[in-house]
Scaffold this active site. Structure first.
Site, PDB file in Angstrom:
ATOM      1  N   HIS A  39     -12.342  -7.890   4.094  1.00  0.00           N
ATOM      2  CA  HIS A  39     -11.748  -8.132   5.415  1.00  0.00           C
ATOM      3  C   HIS A  39     -12.064  -7.046   6.437  1.00  0.00           C
ATOM      4  CE1 HIS A  39      -8.901  -5.116   3.959  1.00  0.00           C
ATOM      5  NE2 HIS A  39      -8.512  -4.959   5.194  1.00  0.00           N
TER       6      HIS A  39
HETATM    7  C1  UD1 Z   1      -5.665  -4.649   9.657  1.00  0.00           C
HETATM    8  C2  UD1 Z   1      -5.963  -3.147   9.627  1.00  0.00           C
HETATM    9  C3  UD1 Z   1      -6.689  -2.808   8.329  1.00  0.00           C
HETATM   10  C4  UD1 Z   1      -5.911  -3.295   7.134  1.00  0.00           C
HETATM   11  C5  UD1 Z   1      -5.584  -4.764   7.273  1.00  0.00           C
HETATM   12  C6  UD1 Z   1      -4.682  -5.202   6.158  1.00  0.00           C
HETATM   13  C7  UD1 Z   1      -6.419  -2.117  11.794  1.00  0.00           C
HETATM   14  C8  UD1 Z   1      -7.448  -1.562  12.684  1.00  0.00           C
HETATM   15  N1  UD1 Z   1      -6.858  -2.775  10.724  1.00  0.00           N
HETATM   16  O1  UD1 Z   1      -6.905  -5.328   9.666  1.00  0.00           O
HETATM   17  O2  UD1 Z   1      -6.818  -1.400   8.242  1.00  0.00           O
HETATM   18  O3  UD1 Z   1      -6.718  -3.105   6.004  1.00  0.00           O
HETATM   19  O4  UD1 Z   1      -4.901  -4.991   8.511  1.00  0.00           O
HETATM   20  O5  UD1 Z   1      -4.838  -6.555   5.856  1.00  0.00           O
HETATM   21  O6  UD1 Z   1      -5.251  -1.959  12.063  1.00  0.00           O
HETATM   22  N2  UD1 Z   1      -4.977 -12.648  11.700  1.00  0.00           N
HETATM   23  C9  UD1 Z   1      -4.302 -13.821  11.559  1.00  0.00           C
HETATM   24  N3  UD1 Z   1      -3.008 -13.760  11.132  1.00  0.00           N
HETATM   25  C10 UD1 Z   1      -2.359 -12.598  10.855  1.00  0.00           C
HETATM   26  C11 UD1 Z   1      -3.076 -11.411  10.996  1.00  0.00           C
HETATM   27  C12 UD1 Z   1      -4.386 -11.429  11.414  1.00  0.00           C
HETATM   28  O7  UD1 Z   1      -4.833 -14.890  11.807  1.00  0.00           O
HETATM   29  O8  UD1 Z   1      -1.185 -12.639  10.451  1.00  0.00           O
HETATM   30  C13 UD1 Z   1      -6.398 -12.706  12.153  1.00  0.00           C
HETATM   31  C14 UD1 Z   1      -6.495 -12.765  13.683  1.00  0.00           C
HETATM   32  O9  UD1 Z   1      -7.621 -13.491  13.995  1.00  0.00           O
HETATM   33  C15 UD1 Z   1      -6.701 -11.314  14.046  1.00  0.00           C
HETATM   34  C16 UD1 Z   1      -7.578 -10.837  12.880  1.00  0.00           C
HETATM   35  O10 UD1 Z   1      -7.080 -11.537  11.745  1.00  0.00           O
HETATM   36  O11 UD1 Z   1      -7.314 -11.152  15.288  1.00  0.00           O
HETATM   37  C17 UD1 Z   1      -7.536  -9.355  12.635  1.00  0.00           C
HETATM   38  O12 UD1 Z   1      -6.190  -8.898  12.440  1.00  0.00           O
HETATM   39  P1  UD1 Z   1      -5.827  -7.374  12.710  1.00  0.00           P
HETATM   40  O13 UD1 Z   1      -4.412  -7.132  12.370  1.00  0.00           O
HETATM   41  O14 UD1 Z   1      -6.278  -6.964  14.061  1.00  0.00           O
HETATM   42  O15 UD1 Z   1      -6.771  -6.602  11.731  1.00  0.00           O
HETATM   43  P2  UD1 Z   1      -7.005  -6.810  10.169  1.00  0.00           P
HETATM   44  O16 UD1 Z   1      -8.404  -7.226   9.964  1.00  0.00           O
HETATM   45  O17 UD1 Z   1      -5.920  -7.640   9.596  1.00  0.00           O
HETATM   46  N1  UDP Z   2      -2.966  -8.333  -1.494  1.00  0.00           N
HETATM   47  C1  UDP Z   2      -2.126  -9.423  -1.688  1.00  0.00           C
HETATM   48  N2  UDP Z   2      -2.652 -10.670  -1.524  1.00  0.00           N
HETATM   49  C2  UDP Z   2      -3.955 -10.887  -1.212  1.00  0.00           C
HETATM   50  C3  UDP Z   2      -4.797  -9.764  -1.031  1.00  0.00           C
HETATM   51  C4  UDP Z   2      -4.277  -8.502  -1.168  1.00  0.00           C
HETATM   52  O1  UDP Z   2      -0.948  -9.257  -2.004  1.00  0.00           O
HETATM   53  O2  UDP Z   2      -4.371 -12.043  -1.093  1.00  0.00           O
HETATM   54  C5  UDP Z   2      -2.384  -6.981  -1.592  1.00  0.00           C
HETATM   55  C6  UDP Z   2      -3.056  -6.033  -2.553  1.00  0.00           C
HETATM   56  O3  UDP Z   2      -2.449  -6.088  -3.816  1.00  0.00           O
HETATM   57  C7  UDP Z   2      -2.847  -4.677  -1.894  1.00  0.00           C
HETATM   58  C8  UDP Z   2      -2.798  -5.000  -0.415  1.00  0.00           C
HETATM   59  O4  UDP Z   2      -2.530  -6.391  -0.321  1.00  0.00           O
HETATM   60  O5  UDP Z   2      -1.601  -4.106  -2.250  1.00  0.00           O
HETATM   61  C9  UDP Z   2      -4.107  -4.654   0.222  1.00  0.00           C
HETATM   62  O6  UDP Z   2      -4.171  -5.206   1.487  1.00  0.00           O
HETATM   63  P1  UDP Z   2      -5.508  -5.248   2.323  1.00  0.00           P
HETATM   64  O7  UDP Z   2      -6.675  -5.279   1.419  1.00  0.00           O
HETATM   65  O8  UDP Z   2      -5.352  -6.344   3.306  1.00  0.00           O
HETATM   66  O9  UDP Z   2      -5.433  -3.889   3.163  1.00  0.00           O
HETATM   67  P2  UDP Z   2      -5.943  -2.417   2.898  1.00  0.00           P
HETATM   68  O10 UDP Z   2      -5.316  -1.916   1.668  1.00  0.00           O
HETATM   69  O11 UDP Z   2      -7.429  -2.466   2.848  1.00  0.00           O
HETATM   70  O12 UDP Z   2      -5.495  -1.684   4.114  1.00  0.00           O
END
Ligand code: UD1
Ligand code: UDP
Length: 370
Positions: free
Chosen positions: A210
């Site tokens: 992601h």
């Molecule tokens: C964010 C964090 C990343 C973390 C991740 C956990 C930043 C810069 N990035 O990335 O470090 O690893 O969360 O999962 O803060 N979206 C949805 N529904 C949601 C959330 C997101 O549809 O509930 C989609 C939207 O299109 C959104 C995109 O995902 O624009 C990105 O979401 P965003 O929270 O900006 O960043 P993540 O990629 O989730």
């Molecule tokens: N995770 C989850 N469901 C999923 C994918 C990840 O519960 O479908 C959990 C995973 O066990 C871990 C956390 O989400 O604890 C990691 O989240 P993510 O990879 O989105 O973020 P990051 O750790 O890279 O910031």
């Protein structure tokens, strides 16, 4: 407002994305056990049920006292909107300490709002560095570290990064609360989760991807999907909404969904995901938290990190993780090697003994005289 919100000395715990909810859960419980008054806030960065509320339910956390939903399209707008509503909330509630966790935009936004009001800030999981300045997470974590009064570094390496940068706050090495979370939840997950009934394969690799610098780059995203489809073992892939959105924008999602060797699932709840981690043959991921979870004594899995860097070098040094890069052939080579030569993995985690939350709450009690 909570009962006499301003007159009672409180700790405010702020989360915004799924890993923050998971890693803050043990702290919320430890604060409760220590009878330290706390306020639980969801700042709204993740807003879909399966990226936010599902985790609050799976982890049996109380409903947030304050919750928001921020649907913003740029990193800047998202950060600015969170600063605005957190500033309003902080003014209204005047907590004695704000706790944030990790490296998201919500963390930096909350840290900025807190610092501007002169409220004390504690950063859980301080000091990790990827040294990859393409990553918004690297900026967020560095800046938050420099705004924090208390820095809870999970490891000595993180502590050393903070010392090198001469941060202003006090540093404590505590372990990572992810080990607490996994230790507390795997037994519940194994009892409650039915996810294995819907998995198409007996043996499989578990994949997630992601990161913006990966999936927002079409060539990298294409390479990931091809590697998963052609992998030497079937792949189960709970897909993050960012990745699904990119594949849909490129009209490739429907085709990939039909690939026989690859099972794409929606983002899973924590209990289901833990069961898949426990059952899989190996993990392929660009996640940060999953690199740590793989080292937990109750999981112990090899992880191929599909990135150019990691801020979790301890997982690499301990032999759990290998950074293989983002090219299709490197990922496939790594998978073949891992299957052919399974490693004897350590029985202890470099991220602590599952008591990080207890340690952090002990420090808070002492520092703030609760
Ligand atoms: C964010 C964090 C990343 C973390 C991740 C956990 C930043 C810069 N990035 O990335 O470090 O690893 O969360 O999962 O803060 N979206 C949805 N529904 C949601 C959330 C997101 O549809 O509930 C989609 C939207 O299109 C959104 C995109 O995902 O624009 C990105 O979401 P965003 O929270 O900006 O960043 P993540 O990629 O989730
Ligand atoms: N995770 C989850 N469901 C999923 C994918 C990840 O519960 O479908 C959990 C995973 O066990 C871990 C956390 O989400 O604890 C990691 O989240 P993510 O990879 O989105 O973020 P990051 O750790 O890279 O910031």
């Amino acid at each position: 407002m909570l009962d006499s919100e301003c007159s009672v000395k409180r700790v405010m715990v702020v989360v915004g994305t799924r890993p923050e909810i998971i890693k803050m859960a043990p702290l919320i419980r430890a604060l409760h056990c220590s009878k330290i008054p706390s306020t639980f806030v969801h700042c709204g960065q993740h807003y879909d049920y399966n990226m936010s509320q599902q985790f609050i339910e799976d982890l049996e956390l109380p409903k947030p006292d304050y919750g928001y939903k921020i649907k913003a399209y740029t990193q800047g707008t998202q950060t600015a909107r969170i600063i605005t509503h957190m500033e309003h909330l902080l003014k209204k509630t005047s907590p004695a300490l704000v706790l944030v966790e990790g490296d998201t935009n919500g963390v930096l936004a909350t840290a900025l709002a807190t610092a501007k009001l002169g409220i004390r800030l504690g950063h859980v999981e301080a000091g990790l560095r990827s040294f990859d300045l393409r990553m918004p997470e690297e900026h967020n974590r560095r800046l938050t570290d420099h705004l924090s009064n208390y820095l809870f570094a999970p490891t000595k390496t993180a502590e050393s990064n903070l010392k090198t940068e001469h941060v202003w706050g006090k540093i404590y090495v505590t372990g990572n609360t992810i080990i607490d979370a996994i230790t507390q939840h795997l037994p519940i997950a194994e009892r409650k989760s039915k996810i294995l009934n819907s998995i198409n394969f007996e043996k499989f690799a578990l994949a997630t991807a992601h990161r913006a610098e990966n999936v927002d780059n079409l060539a990298v995203l294409k390479g990931f999907m091809e590697a998963f489809a052609e992998a030497p073992i079937p792949v189960v892939y709970p897909m993050h909404p960012r990745t699904k959105k990119r594949l849909k924008q490129n009209q490739t999602y429907a085709k990939i969904k039909k690939t026989r060797n690859l099972q794409i699932l929606p983002p899973l709840g924590y209990l289901d995901f833990l069961v898949l981690m426990k059952k899989c043959e190996m993990i392929v991921t660009d996640s940060g938290g999953i690199q740590e979870e793989a080292t937990a004594p109750c999981i112990r899995k090899s992880v191929l990190v599909i990135r150019l860097s990691t801020e979790r070098p301890e997982a690499v040094q301990a032999g759990f993780a290998e950074v293989v890069g983002v090219e299709k052939q490197k990922i496939l080579e790594g998978m073949r090697k891992t299957l052919k030569h399974p490693k004897q993995l350590p029985t202890v985690s470099p991220y602590g003994d599952g008591k990080a939350a207890e340690k952090i709450v002990g420090i808070i009690k002492e520092e703030l005289a609760f």
